[in-house]
Design an enzyme around this catalytic site. Structure first.
Site, PDB file in Angstrom:
ATOM      1  NE  ARG A   1      -0.215  -0.068   5.037  1.00  0.00           N
ATOM      2  CZ  ARG A   1      -0.060   0.378   6.199  1.00  0.00           C
ATOM      3  NH1 ARG A   1      -1.409   0.833   5.699  1.00  0.00           N
ATOM      4  NH2 ARG A   1       0.744  -0.075   7.352  1.00  0.00           N
TER       5      ARG A   1
ATOM      6  N   GLY B   1      -4.849  -1.483  -0.068  1.00  0.00           N
ATOM      7  CA  GLY B   1      -3.702  -0.279  -0.422  1.00  0.00           C
ATOM      8  C   GLY B   1      -3.599   0.675   0.580  1.00  0.00           C
TER       9      GLY B   1
ATOM     10  NE  ARG C   1       7.520   5.239   5.197  1.00  0.00           N
ATOM     11  CZ  ARG C   1       6.995   3.557   5.400  1.00  0.00           C
ATOM     12  NH1 ARG C   1       6.986   3.723   6.496  1.00  0.00           N
ATOM     13  NH2 ARG C   1       7.151   3.361   4.158  1.00  0.00           N
TER      14      ARG C   1
ATOM     15  CG  ASP D   1       8.143  -6.845   7.095  1.00  0.00           C
ATOM     16  OD1 ASP D   1       8.126  -7.989   8.631  1.00  0.00           O
ATOM     17  OD2 ASP D   1       7.243  -6.439   7.292  1.00  0.00           O
ATOM     18  CG  ASN D   2       7.665  -4.185   9.854  1.00  0.00           C
ATOM     19  OD1 ASN D   2       7.765  -3.001   8.453  1.00  0.00           O
ATOM     20  ND2 ASN D   2       6.878  -4.026  10.888  1.00  0.00           N
TER      21      ASN D   2
HETATM   22  P1  AMP Z   1       2.873  -3.803   8.422  1.00  0.00           P
HETATM   23  O1  AMP Z   1       2.071  -4.589   9.302  1.00  0.00           O
HETATM   24  O2  AMP Z   1       2.457  -1.968   7.432  1.00  0.00           O
HETATM   25  O3  AMP Z   1       4.563  -3.950   8.525  1.00  0.00           O
HETATM   26  O4  AMP Z   1       2.568  -4.112   6.904  1.00  0.00           O
HETATM   27  C1  AMP Z   1       2.730  -5.848   6.483  1.00  0.00           C
HETATM   28  C2  AMP Z   1       2.306  -5.714   4.997  1.00  0.00           C
HETATM   29  O5  AMP Z   1       1.494  -6.274   4.371  1.00  0.00           O
HETATM   30  C3  AMP Z   1       3.562  -4.537   4.220  1.00  0.00           C
HETATM   31  O6  AMP Z   1       4.068  -6.135   2.726  1.00  0.00           O
HETATM   32  C4  AMP Z   1       2.505  -4.107   4.090  1.00  0.00           C
HETATM   33  O7  AMP Z   1       2.021  -3.845   2.467  1.00  0.00           O
HETATM   34  C5  AMP Z   1       1.250  -5.050   3.736  1.00  0.00           C
HETATM   35  N1  AMP Z   1      -0.697  -4.442   3.895  1.00  0.00           N
HETATM   36  C6  AMP Z   1      -0.605  -3.796   5.493  1.00  0.00           C
HETATM   37  N2  AMP Z   1      -1.599  -3.106   4.964  1.00  0.00           N
HETATM   38  C7  AMP Z   1      -2.382  -2.898   3.943  1.00  0.00           C
HETATM   39  C8  AMP Z   1      -3.358  -2.568   2.853  1.00  0.00           C
HETATM   40  N3  AMP Z   1      -4.416  -1.361   3.263  1.00  0.00           N
HETATM   41  N4  AMP Z   1      -3.004  -2.654   1.169  1.00  0.00           N
HETATM   42  C9  AMP Z   1      -2.587  -3.777   1.212  1.00  0.00           C
HETATM   43  N5  AMP Z   1      -0.828  -4.816   2.051  1.00  0.00           N
HETATM   44  C10 AMP Z   1      -1.179  -3.914   2.838  1.00  0.00           C
HETATM   45 MG    MG Z   2       5.847  -3.016   7.521  1.00  0.00          MG
END
Ligand code: AMP
Ligand code: MG
Length: 482
Positions: A94, A122, A172, A248-249
């Site tokens: 996203r 997204g 960001r 990944d973070n």
């Molecule tokens: P995060 O928890 O923000 O680190 O996200 C973990 C993964 O989920 C990453 O690959 C993000 O791009 C994906 N992701 C989180 N929220 C969404 C969303 N609303 N739509 C698509 N992908 C998402």
């Molecule tokens: Mg992330």
């Protein structure tokens, strides 16, 4: 509003890397973009004019409406260990990298689906993007390396979450978006040449002084380890809990990234977690160094083939670096805590004194931030009475104050003033600001952002924003809040 302010000069160096590292992705247009927050101070530091930031062109560009100059916009590929489980393909589901300006990535978060979206829409909620803006900007003002927030643009669209929510796109700003998971992605695919290219790319951008030749790879690991050690120490000295330290973070350049369920503690509890999905306490306050080391070990594993042709030799080299993480973290943490206590240097016995202090704080459930700002005030006003409230037992208090006083000198007050903020983004104040913003009352948000931009100063009339929550105001859980 200026007529035609000149736009920033965008380039895209990332799209010149091996193509498995990204997918071309255009941000998706939105129905009615409206600027909610624009960060003039940050714009100035990255060479973007205020006039452009406030222009119609910027509004459309930062909402994902309008394509900027002819550079590829991309979603970055990465893998990641999420709560310990390896997912070989995650990527920007996203978010879209608009390009780089003055060496910084400008990334739109919540800008629509990409090749990595899987089942997701997204999109991001206004609340989650405002929260990231508030907390990341507070971290920057507190002196913590972090990604920053240039703008929050409302999309004018509602997005389905537990209920319908207002959507928004955050811009960001980061030194890079290369993560531990980016290297894991290449390692899982056996792409060694791409991994070398990525190390060289990241070194050129963020790690000056890399040696020539093959030893640059182990050197790179060493730099990443050092930056994480100091970063985690800074978090811990502020009572910050990242909440979702998946690989990944973890950005390798050493900036705090991915403001989801993160939170600052009120009452001190070393095992504190906030995240609604952290059932086992994996990412609790006191686990953060161990988890950082675990993540760095995953990075080292990914990079192993670059260290030496024989795996055994590569492992020996990697282990020799990884074993330096804990001592580096401990030394940075002790130095940081010593400054909070007004100790100019860490002498023998100080590590025990710091541990005793934290133990007392935990026993008394002392508010992490108020405890230290009260100590600063005690030195400033030369009065120790207010400290007594933070101890369960008056004898302990007397003894502790005695040992503490013996370690103070004339540099103490200055050290403490720069190490102990009065203002942190307290959960209940953040929630209050988000709730108001969602009914079009921006006042609490702006008031909060104002004090958080100068967290070490006194703000007359806003003192209540420094206070811990009353029991009925306490926030117990945070959410990944997409
Ligand atoms: P995060 O928890 O923000 O680190 O996200 C973990 C993964 O989920 C990453 O690959 C993000 O791009 C994906 N992701 C989180 N929220 C969404 C969303 N609303 N739509 C698509 N992908 C998402
Ligand atoms: Mg992330």
């Amino acid at each position: 509003m200026a007529e035609n302010p000149s736009p920033p000069f965008f380039v895209s160096t990332y799209s010149k890397l091996p193509e498995s590292l990204f997918r071309v992705a255009e941000p998706k247009p939105v129905s009615a973009p409206k600027a909610v927050l624009l960060n003039d101070a940050l714009a100035a530091t990255i060479g973007i004019s205020s006039a452009w930031l406030h222009s119609i062109e910027a509004l459309h560009a930062l909402a994902g409406q309008q394509s900027l100059p002819e550079i590829p916009r991309i979603a970055m590929a990465y893998a990641g260990h999420q709560f310990g489980n390896f997912v070989p393909s995650l990527g920007d589901g996203r978010a879209v990298l608009l390009g780089e300006v003055s060496g910084y990535d400008l990334h739109l978060k919540g800008s629509g689906r990409t090749a990595f979206s899987r089942g997701g829409d997204g999109r991001s909620t206004l609340s989650a993007m405002l929260r990231e803006y508030i907390v990341s900007e507070a971290m920057a003002a507190l002196g913590v390396p972090t990604t920053r927030s240039l703008a929050v643009i409302e999309t004018g669209e509602e997005i389905p979450r537990e209920k319908l929510e207002r959507g928004a796109v955050l811009t960001r700003v980061a030194k890079s978006h290369v993560r531990v998971g980016t290297f894991q992605y290449l390692a899982a695919r056996g792409e060694e040449a791409a991994m070398q290219a990525l190390v060289d790319y990241e070194s050129a951008r963020n790690f000056p002084g890399a040696p020539q030749g093959p030893e640059r790879f182990i050197w790179f690991l060493r730099q990443v380890i050092s930056r994480q050690a100091t970063l985690i120490a800074k978090w811990m000295c502020l009572g910050f809990i990242h909440g979702v330290m998946n690989t990944d973070n973890m950005q390798v350049a050493g900036e705090t990234i991915d403001y989801g369920p993160c939170a600052f503690m009120d009452a001190f509890d070393p095992q504190k977690t906030f995240s609604s999905i952290d059932h086992t306490g994996r990412y609790a306050w006191d686990k953060q160094p161990v988890i950082a080391l675990w993540n760095l070990t995953r990075l080292a594993e990914a990079l192993l083939p670059l260290f030496a042709s024989e795996t055994d030799s590569a492992i020996i080299l990697a282990e020799a670096e990884l074993k330096n993480f804990m001592p580096q973290f401990e030394s940075a943490f002790e130095k940081g805590m010593a400054a909070k206590l007004g100790l100019a240097e860490v002498k023998e016995g100080d590590a025990d004194f710091i541990a005793l202090t934290l133990q007392n704080m935990a026993n008394a459930k002392a508010d992490f931030t108020v405890f230290f700002s009260t100590l600063t005030e005690a030195v400033e006003l030369e009065s120790e009475t207010k400290i007594l409230q933070f101890f369960n037992n008056p004898n302990n208090a007397k003894q502790w104050i005695e040992s503490w006083r013996n370690r103070l000198d004339n540099s103490s007050l200055n050290l403490m003033k720069n190490a102990n903020p009065s203002f942190i983004p307290r959960n209940h104040r953040v929630e209050e600001a988000l709730a108001a913003a969602n009914i079009d009352n921006p006042k609490p948000l702006h008031r909060l952002l104002k004090v958080l931009s100068k967290p070490f100063e006194k703000h007359e009339g806003d003192e209540e924003l420094a206070l811990p929550p009353r029991p009925d105001e306490e926030v117990f859980q945070t959410f990944c809040g997409t």
